[in-house]
Design a protein around this motif. Structure first.
Motif: not given
Length: 75
Positions: A12-23, A50-53, A63-66
């Motif tokens: 879960l930490a990996l998932i949330t960090a990956t999403v956060a690092n992707a902005g 929540q995303t920009r576009s 990013a999650l796939q990577q």
């Protein structure tokens, strides 16, 4: 988003960090162990983000796939 992953410490930490690092901002997390078609020791995690576009959504999925995580957009 729906992310399928191994249910081990740190996932879960990996998932949330990956999403956060992707902005992207995470608004909700649903951690589903029961009532899935996944193999034992796997988990489905649904994120409301929540995303920009639309392009940003694609960037988050990439990013999650990577990071070695299987994810898909859920409407």
């Amino acid at each position: 988003l729906k992310v399928s992953a191994r249910d081990v410490p740190g996932t879960l930490a990996l998932i949330t960090a990956t999403v956060a690092n992707a902005g992207a901002n995470i608004n909700e997390v649903h951690h589903q162990r029961a009532f899935t078609t996944l193999a034992a020791q796997n988990v489905e995690i649904e994120l409301v983000i929540q995303t920009r576009s639309p392009q940003h959504i694609t960037e988050v999925l990439e990013a999650l796939q990577q990071a070695g995580l299987q994810s898909q957009l859920v409407h």
